[in-house]
Motif scaffolding. Structure first.
Motif, PDB file in Angstrom:
ATOM      1  N   GLU A  11     -67.433 -19.497  90.838  1.00 59.49           N
ATOM      2  CA  GLU A  11     -67.099 -20.994  91.233  1.00 59.49           C
ATOM      3  C   GLU A  11     -67.399 -20.942  92.523  1.00 59.49           C
ATOM      4  OE1 GLU A  11     -65.965 -24.729  90.896  1.00 59.49           O
ATOM      5  OE2 GLU A  11     -66.327 -23.482  89.118  1.00 59.49           O
ATOM      6  N   ALA A  13     -66.747 -23.641  95.430  1.00 58.81           N
ATOM      7  CA  ALA A  13     -66.016 -25.043  95.804  1.00 58.81           C
ATOM      8  C   ALA A  13     -66.590 -25.353  97.211  1.00 58.81           C
ATOM      9  CB  ALA A  13     -64.339 -25.011  95.756  1.00 58.81           C
ATOM     10  N   HIS A  34     -71.072 -21.992  88.863  1.00 57.55           N
ATOM     11  CA  HIS A  34     -70.288 -23.381  88.577  1.00 57.55           C
ATOM     12  C   HIS A  34     -70.041 -23.829  90.076  1.00 57.55           C
ATOM     13  CE1 HIS A  34     -67.488 -26.524  87.608  1.00 57.55           C
ATOM     14  NE2 HIS A  34     -68.535 -26.821  86.967  1.00 57.55           N
ATOM     15  N   GLU A  35     -70.432 -25.098  90.210  1.00 58.02           N
ATOM     16  CA  GLU A  35     -70.176 -25.581  91.871  1.00 58.02           C
ATOM     17  C   GLU A  35     -69.215 -26.932  91.252  1.00 58.02           C
ATOM     18  OE1 GLU A  35     -72.455 -27.602  95.203  1.00 58.02           O
ATOM     19  OE2 GLU A  35     -73.718 -26.837  93.589  1.00 58.02           O
ATOM     20  N   THR A  36     -68.110 -26.828  92.345  1.00 54.40           N
ATOM     21  CA  THR A  36     -67.024 -27.895  92.293  1.00 54.40           C
ATOM     22  C   THR A  36     -67.178 -28.779  93.675  1.00 54.40           C
ATOM     23  OG1 THR A  36     -65.703 -26.924  90.728  1.00 54.40           O
ATOM     24  CG2 THR A  36     -64.512 -28.724  92.038  1.00 54.40           C
TER      25      THR A  36
END
Length: 133
Positions: A11, A13, A34-36
């Motif tokens: 992840e 962020a 996964h990029e937030t």
């Protein structure tokens, strides 16, 4: 991390203007990335006093902490109608970039970077730029 993260879930962020260098590198090493986006980077109204210092020849050093800060600095100079003079003043100052992607953006915009620290942190950038200046 190549060879150590194949199949890992990572992840990331960060801001809405993060470079693809990190996410692409992780994906190429085999990670599921996964990029937030946690926050948006915007230039505050009235920002850009350093462009006026540069245009007047009174800027000793400039530290760019992201590609976006390079673009915002140039936009502030352009909006003030002093871009050419600000660029000239910046060329006479010591210019530091926090890492290679930021230095590349600066170069793409015709800004010569004098300092890129090995450690991509603000303290390392500030210390290296001050030492060079």
């Amino acid at each position: 991390l190549d060879g150590d993260i194949d199949g890992a879930r990572v992840e990331v962020a960060r801001s809405d203007h993060g470079s693809a260098v990190l996410t692409d590198g992780l994906a190429e090493a085999g990670a599921y990335v996964h990029e937030t986006v946690l926050y948006a980077l915007t230039r505050p109204a009235g920002a850009g006093d350093s462009t006026e210092l540069a245009a007047a020849g009174d800027l000793d050093a400039a530290l760019f902490t992201s590609s976006l800060t390079v673009e915002h600095w140039l936009a502030a100079a352009r909006e003030r109608g002093i871009e050419s003079a600000a660029r000239e003043g910046l060329a006479d100052a010591t210019v530091g970039a926090i890492g290679p992607p930021t230095a590349e953006t600066a170069a793409d915009h015709g800004i010569s970077v004098d300092v890129v620290p090995d450690d991509a942190g603000f303290e390392a950038l500030a210390r290296a730029t001050i030492e060079d200046a």
